[in-house]
Write an enzyme that holds these catalytic residues in place. Sequence first.
Site, PDB file in Angstrom:
ATOM      1  N   TYR A 212     -35.257  27.698  17.398  1.00 46.27           N
ATOM      2  CA  TYR A 212     -35.723  26.960  16.216  1.00 46.27           C
ATOM      3  C   TYR A 212     -36.343  25.774  16.639  1.00 46.27           C
ATOM      4  O   TYR A 212     -36.992  25.212  15.611  1.00 46.27           O
ATOM      5  CB  TYR A 212     -34.263  26.424  15.306  1.00 46.27           C
ATOM      6  CG  TYR A 212     -33.516  25.538  16.141  1.00 46.27           C
ATOM      7  CD1 TYR A 212     -33.487  24.160  16.434  1.00 46.27           C
ATOM      8  CD2 TYR A 212     -32.120  25.983  16.678  1.00 46.27           C
ATOM      9  CE1 TYR A 212     -32.536  23.399  17.105  1.00 46.27           C
ATOM     10  CE2 TYR A 212     -31.424  25.193  17.212  1.00 46.27           C
ATOM     11  CZ  TYR A 212     -31.536  23.905  17.643  1.00 46.27           C
ATOM     12  OH  TYR A 212     -30.823  23.062  18.123  1.00 46.27           O
ATOM     13  N   GLU A 213     -36.524  25.459  17.793  1.00 43.53           N
ATOM     14  CA  GLU A 213     -37.571  24.368  18.052  1.00 43.53           C
ATOM     15  C   GLU A 213     -38.906  24.666  18.139  1.00 43.53           C
ATOM     16  O   GLU A 213     -39.769  23.899  18.080  1.00 43.53           O
ATOM     17  CB  GLU A 213     -37.165  23.546  19.533  1.00 43.53           C
ATOM     18  CG  GLU A 213     -35.820  22.956  19.678  1.00 43.53           C
ATOM     19  CD  GLU A 213     -35.455  22.835  21.086  1.00 43.53           C
ATOM     20  OE1 GLU A 213     -35.922  21.819  21.430  1.00 43.53           O
ATOM     21  OE2 GLU A 213     -34.569  23.461  21.653  1.00 43.53           O
TER      22      GLU A 213
ATOM     23  N   SER B  63     -25.024  21.969  23.599  1.00 44.91           N
ATOM     24  CA  SER B  63     -24.817  20.760  22.680  1.00 44.91           C
ATOM     25  C   SER B  63     -23.560  19.743  23.136  1.00 44.91           C
ATOM     26  O   SER B  63     -22.556  20.306  22.776  1.00 44.91           O
ATOM     27  CB  SER B  63     -24.958  20.994  21.221  1.00 44.91           C
ATOM     28  OG  SER B  63     -26.057  21.655  20.897  1.00 44.91           O
TER      29      SER B  63
ATOM     30  N   HIS C 228     -34.048  25.765  22.302  1.00 46.93           N
ATOM     31  CA  HIS C 228     -33.596  26.948  21.171  1.00 46.93           C
ATOM     32  C   HIS C 228     -34.890  27.433  20.538  1.00 46.93           C
ATOM     33  O   HIS C 228     -35.870  26.771  20.495  1.00 46.93           O
ATOM     34  CB  HIS C 228     -32.707  26.129  20.217  1.00 46.93           C
ATOM     35  CG  HIS C 228     -31.473  25.439  20.870  1.00 46.93           C
ATOM     36  ND1 HIS C 228     -31.610  24.184  21.351  1.00 46.93           N
ATOM     37  CD2 HIS C 228     -30.229  25.705  20.761  1.00 46.93           C
ATOM     38  CE1 HIS C 228     -30.658  23.825  21.698  1.00 46.93           C
ATOM     39  NE2 HIS C 228     -29.469  24.716  21.349  1.00 46.93           N
TER      40      HIS C 228
ATOM     41  N   HIS D  56     -24.890  18.073  12.820  1.00 47.21           N
ATOM     42  CA  HIS D  56     -25.182  17.849  14.254  1.00 47.21           C
ATOM     43  C   HIS D  56     -24.274  17.046  14.802  1.00 47.21           C
ATOM     44  O   HIS D  56     -23.687  17.092  15.684  1.00 47.21           O
ATOM     45  CB  HIS D  56     -26.733  17.851  14.552  1.00 47.21           C
ATOM     46  CG  HIS D  56     -26.947  18.104  15.989  1.00 47.21           C
ATOM     47  ND1 HIS D  56     -26.574  19.071  16.685  1.00 47.21           N
ATOM     48  CD2 HIS D  56     -27.535  17.193  16.845  1.00 47.21           C
ATOM     49  CE1 HIS D  56     -27.053  19.028  17.944  1.00 47.21           C
ATOM     50  NE2 HIS D  56     -27.680  18.020  17.959  1.00 47.21           N
TER      51      HIS D  56
ATOM     52  N   HIS E 119     -29.331  17.107  24.413  1.00 42.87           N
ATOM     53  CA  HIS E 119     -29.763  17.965  25.382  1.00 42.87           C
ATOM     54  C   HIS E 119     -30.801  17.287  26.463  1.00 42.87           C
ATOM     55  O   HIS E 119     -31.790  16.830  25.897  1.00 42.87           O
ATOM     56  CB  HIS E 119     -30.768  19.237  25.003  1.00 42.87           C
ATOM     57  CG  HIS E 119     -29.777  20.093  24.256  1.00 42.87           C
ATOM     58  ND1 HIS E 119     -29.251  21.218  24.699  1.00 42.87           N
ATOM     59  CD2 HIS E 119     -29.434  20.230  23.039  1.00 42.87           C
ATOM     60  CE1 HIS E 119     -28.374  21.974  24.146  1.00 42.87           C
ATOM     61  NE2 HIS E 119     -28.484  21.305  22.890  1.00 42.87           N
TER      62      HIS E 119
ATOM     63  N   ASN F 223     -16.353  23.203  14.733  1.00 45.61           N
ATOM     64  CA  ASN F 223     -16.069  23.177  13.402  1.00 45.61           C
ATOM     65  C   ASN F 223     -15.559  24.516  12.843  1.00 45.61           C
ATOM     66  O   ASN F 223     -16.096  25.425  13.825  1.00 45.61           O
ATOM     67  CB  ASN F 223     -17.327  22.787  12.535  1.00 45.61           C
ATOM     68  CG  ASN F 223     -18.478  23.496  12.839  1.00 45.61           C
ATOM     69  OD1 ASN F 223     -19.174  23.295  13.900  1.00 45.61           O
ATOM     70  ND2 ASN F 223     -18.807  24.306  12.250  1.00 45.61           N
TER      71      ASN F 223
ATOM     72  N   MET G 291     -26.420  28.967  17.773  1.00 48.38           N
ATOM     73  CA  MET G 291     -28.048  29.157  17.464  1.00 48.38           C
ATOM     74  C   MET G 291     -28.579  29.316  19.085  1.00 48.38           C
ATOM     75  O   MET G 291     -29.686  28.863  19.136  1.00 48.38           O
ATOM     76  CB  MET G 291     -28.520  27.836  16.876  1.00 48.38           C
ATOM     77  CG  MET G 291     -28.055  27.765  15.498  1.00 48.38           C
ATOM     78  SD  MET G 291     -28.647  26.125  14.770  1.00 48.38           S
ATOM     79  CE  MET G 291     -27.424  25.874  13.374  1.00 48.38           C
ATOM     80  N   SER G 292     -27.679  29.704  19.868  1.00 43.60           N
ATOM     81  CA  SER G 292     -28.370  29.786  21.328  1.00 43.60           C
ATOM     82  C   SER G 292     -27.557  30.790  22.018  1.00 43.60           C
ATOM     83  O   SER G 292     -26.966  31.802  21.306  1.00 43.60           O
ATOM     84  CB  SER G 292     -27.732  28.526  21.907  1.00 43.60           C
ATOM     85  OG  SER G 292     -26.575  28.299  22.406  1.00 43.60           O
TER      86      SER G 292
HETATM   87  N1  HPA Z   1     -23.121  27.198  13.041  1.00 40.54           N
HETATM   88  C1  HPA Z   1     -24.362  27.470  13.894  1.00 40.54           C
HETATM   89  N2  HPA Z   1     -24.216  26.470  15.094  1.00 40.54           N
HETATM   90  C2  HPA Z   1     -23.308  25.706  15.431  1.00 40.54           C
HETATM   91  C3  HPA Z   1     -22.142  25.589  14.509  1.00 40.54           C
HETATM   92  C4  HPA Z   1     -22.123  26.266  13.095  1.00 40.54           C
HETATM   93  O1  HPA Z   1     -21.292  26.274  12.354  1.00 40.54           O
HETATM   94  N3  HPA Z   1     -21.425  24.692  14.980  1.00 40.54           N
HETATM   95  C5  HPA Z   1     -21.973  24.283  16.252  1.00 40.54           C
HETATM   96  N4  HPA Z   1     -22.997  24.951  16.211  1.00 40.54           N
END
Ligand code: HPA
Length: 276
Positions: A80-81, A25, A78, A242, A56, A230, A206-207
């Site tokens: 989740y898509e 990402s 991903h 995001h 992406h 983060n 998430m990947s």
């Molecule tokens: N959690 C899950 N996926 C992420 C995060 C997060 O805090 N930051 C960037 N991708």
Amino acid sequence: MLESSKIFLTTTNNINPDVAIILGSGLTNFFEKKDVLHSMSYEKLPDFPQPTVQGHAGKMVLGSVHNRKTVCLYGRSHIYEGHDPKTLANPIRVLKDIGCKLLIVTNAAGSLIQDMTAGSLMIINDHINWSGHNPLIGKNDERYGPRFPDMSDAYHKFYRDQLKEIAEKNDLKLFEGVYCMYSGPNFETPAEIKASKIAGASAVGMSTVPEVLVANHCSLPVVAISVITNLAAGMNKTKLSHQETLENAALAEEKLINLIKNFVRDVKFDDTSRNN
Ligand code: HPA
């Protein structure tokens, strides 16, 4: 061999890249224009799931890094898509089919370590799969690997050590730790983050895990780097978004790309192990 692999090889006159890279990402610029040899949209590659997430791009680009043929997947799909997890195996098997000897996976991730702040880079040394999914579930494709693949060196120490050495030589701080995957699309709850921490994780995302499972299954060695965007949920007062992921990934992009390019230039391949 998958249809997409044949299309790639026909288009490139049978170029076999040594190294493959997956950009996560917010990471959008790997090759300089002059170094690009071919660029193919995933739409032209029938086995590829089409990414739907902002940040992406969805193209497979062949280029040259210090004269080493390298293929880069700009963007990934991903779980989740809503893709069938099995289809996430295909791009990785294409990389194996076309002859790649090493896969470098990148992602954006949340940090579970206070000192590992946004903009940090973390080399992944292992993972916890808390996504509830696995692309290898279903009938095993024996052409690629065994029913029960070993995962005891999933992020290959041989290559990890080289990457760490190159970071050190370039005075680049590289954290190291375990990546815990959740399916998303929601960010984790503070309670989930505490659980991941107790379980030994240093970052969440998430990947990456589906790709690493498939790569190990087909004996394609992997190293992976998280760009920390983060502190994870509950670790400070701000809400996660995001947008923040994309912005902070972009800030770290240059140092990540430089690290990867130096690594691609200098890496020594382990031709004796793991390849079929
Ligand atoms: N959690 C899950 N996926 C992420 C995060 C997060 O805090 N930051 C960037 N991708």
